[in-house]
Write an enzyme that holds these catalytic residues in place. Structure first.
Site, mmCIF file in Angstrom:
data_model
loop_
_atom_site.group_PDB
_atom_site.id
_atom_site.type_symbol
_atom_site.label_atom_id
_atom_site.label_comp_id
_atom_site.label_asym_id
_atom_site.label_seq_id
_atom_site.Cartn_x
_atom_site.Cartn_y
_atom_site.Cartn_z
ATOM 1 N N TRP A 69 8.238 -8.524 -6.089
ATOM 2 C CA TRP A 69 7.468 -8.927 -5.061
ATOM 3 C C TRP A 69 6.464 -8.058 -4.756
ATOM 4 O O TRP A 69 5.370 -8.350 -4.533
ATOM 5 C CB TRP A 69 8.297 -8.738 -3.724
ATOM 6 C CG TRP A 69 7.809 -9.237 -2.619
ATOM 7 C CD1 TRP A 69 6.724 -9.292 -1.912
ATOM 8 C CD2 TRP A 69 8.662 -10.008 -1.540
ATOM 9 N NE1 TRP A 69 6.710 -9.855 -0.858
ATOM 10 C CE2 TRP A 69 8.042 -10.128 -0.490
ATOM 11 C CE3 TRP A 69 10.156 -10.188 -1.525
ATOM 12 C CZ2 TRP A 69 8.452 -10.819 0.691
ATOM 13 C CZ3 TRP A 69 10.527 -10.988 -0.312
ATOM 14 C CH2 TRP A 69 9.791 -11.345 0.721
ATOM 15 N N HIS B 140 2.566 -8.462 -5.993
ATOM 16 C CA HIS B 140 1.574 -9.140 -5.207
ATOM 17 C C HIS B 140 0.647 -8.111 -4.497
ATOM 18 O O HIS B 140 1.367 -7.850 -3.229
ATOM 19 C CB HIS B 140 1.963 -10.135 -4.121
ATOM 20 C CG HIS B 140 2.768 -11.322 -4.828
ATOM 21 N ND1 HIS B 140 1.875 -12.328 -5.400
ATOM 22 C CD2 HIS B 140 3.984 -11.483 -5.565
ATOM 23 C CE1 HIS B 140 2.842 -13.183 -5.946
ATOM 24 N NE2 HIS B 140 3.883 -12.941 -6.258
ATOM 25 N N SER C 130 12.573 4.619 3.173
ATOM 26 C CA SER C 130 12.288 5.731 2.169
ATOM 27 C C SER C 130 13.723 6.411 1.995
ATOM 28 O O SER C 130 14.432 6.801 2.850
ATOM 29 C CB SER C 130 11.593 6.932 2.879
ATOM 30 O OG SER C 130 11.662 7.929 1.902
ATOM 31 N N ARG D 92 13.933 9.038 0.227
ATOM 32 C CA ARG D 92 13.797 10.617 0.226
ATOM 33 C C ARG D 92 14.374 11.023 1.473
ATOM 34 O O ARG D 92 14.613 12.229 1.746
ATOM 35 C CB ARG D 92 12.170 10.761 -0.083
ATOM 36 C CG ARG D 92 11.615 10.399 -1.331
ATOM 37 C CD ARG D 92 10.234 10.599 -1.322
ATOM 38 N NE ARG D 92 9.901 12.156 -1.354
ATOM 39 C CZ ARG D 92 8.978 13.045 -1.145
ATOM 40 N NH1 ARG D 92 7.954 12.269 -0.965
ATOM 41 N NH2 ARG D 92 9.113 14.198 -1.165
ATOM 42 N N ARG E 168 6.042 -18.056 -5.655
ATOM 43 C CA ARG E 168 7.295 -17.767 -5.684
ATOM 44 C C ARG E 168 8.210 -18.826 -5.030
ATOM 45 O O ARG E 168 9.547 -18.697 -5.260
ATOM 46 C CB ARG E 168 7.406 -16.429 -4.549
ATOM 47 C CG ARG E 168 6.713 -15.364 -5.286
ATOM 48 C CD ARG E 168 7.279 -15.002 -6.762
ATOM 49 N NE ARG E 168 6.472 -13.793 -7.333
ATOM 50 C CZ ARG E 168 6.634 -13.234 -8.367
ATOM 51 N NH1 ARG E 168 7.375 -13.758 -9.268
ATOM 52 N NH2 ARG E 168 5.921 -12.070 -8.834
#
Length: 301
Positions: free
Chosen positions: A110, A113, A122, A124, A223
């Site tokens: 995706w 694009h 996240s 992280r 798509r």
């Protein structure tokens, strides 16, 4: 389930709030606001906010002070003209912000694009949930013999069961390793930004994705196409349903000229003209390669 009970309760509470506004609103899109539309086994698409409607497109095209003409017929004709002649700027006046939950491998496809604003959950800072995409039996297909990036025949019986078990067990083992490495509780483990390396591409991530209507149409043209990979196509189809209610005139033009239309090369157009004159045109006399000729014949039926 895509949503927990608490998440659904939060959505219901948000939808119960109403505010007065002077800005243009779309009744169709208002019905979609905040609602989570399930996609795949754990995913969803949710409209967080939007700007503009069909009238915003015609207003920008005419650069008028108000909402443009009051005639829906005139607005529809103008929108179809804009779409037919590839005028993109007026469609950029409409924007939508989506909350999407999707498998990582779909997200990586995706994100190619590069025409939207994206903010992803996240890994992280947070620990990802134990949620993986597991294909339905009818989606377990072998590699296509003709298409290097497509699927062939559906797997059946023992082979389908073997592959499904490998997918499930592999994802669970990867997540077990991820959990075992994390620095949590009394365990001084690995930082989350490093531990996430063990996670499979089938795990779910989430992001906010904001895009204007022109670039969204480009995304959907590619798509939502039947040739697109199933796992991203179902997201495109869910978004398409929202867009059709949001800007019905623009969506109708998009269906007519993009999804239902076709672009012909100069050689292909020349072949059509020769055929209309009664000439028998073959691949050898068309000036096209075998592959291009096959695609041309498929377009004209």
């Amino acid at each position: 389930m895509p949503l927990t009970h608490d998440q659904q309760a939060e959505i219901d509470e948000t939808r119960a709030e109403t505010r007065q506004t002077l800005r243009a609103t779309s009744e169709g899109m208002e019905a979609h606001l905040y609602r989570a539309h399930p996609v795949l086994d754990h995913g969803f698409v949710r409209v967080i906010d939007y700007m503009g409607d069909d009238a915003a497109i015609t207003q920008a095209a005419r650069v008028s002070y108000g909402r443009g003409t009051k005639s829906v017929q005139n607005d529809e004709g103008l929108i179809r003209y804009l779409m037919r002649h590839w005028h993109s700027t007026p469609f950029e006046m409409c924007e939508v912000k989506l909350h999407v939950k999707l498998p990582v491998f779909v997200a990586r496809q995706w994100i190619r694009h590069r025409t939207a604003n994206v903010n992803e959950y996240s890994a992280r800072y947070s620990i990802l949930d134990r949620e993986f995409y597991t294909p339905a039996p009818e989606q377990l297909a072998a590699q296509s013999k003709q298409n290097n990036q497509g699927r062939g025949t559906v797997l059946e019986g023992e082979e389908a069961a073997r592959v499904l078990e490998l997918l499930k067990s592999g994802a669970d083992r990867a997540y077990d390793s991820y959990e075992a490495m994390l620095d949590q509780g009394d365990q001084q483990g690995l930082a989350r930004e490093l531990a996430r390396m063990a996670l499979p591409a089938s795990i779910y991530t989430q992001w906010y994705w904001k895009v204007d209507l022109h670039n969204l149409f480009h995304f959907l043209r590619l798509r939502a196409d039947p040739h697109a990979q199933y796992e991203i196509r179902v997201y495109a189809e869910a978004i398409s349903a929202c867009v059709a209610d949001w800007v019905p005139l623009a969506w109708g033009a998009f269906e007519e000229y993009r999804l239902g239309g076709a672009t012909l090369s100069a050689s292909a157009l020349d072949c059509v003209r020769r055929m209309l004159k009664g000439e028998e045109v073959t691949q050898e006399t068309s000036g096209m390669s075998k592959r291009e000729w096959g695609e041309f014949r498929e377009v004209i039926g």
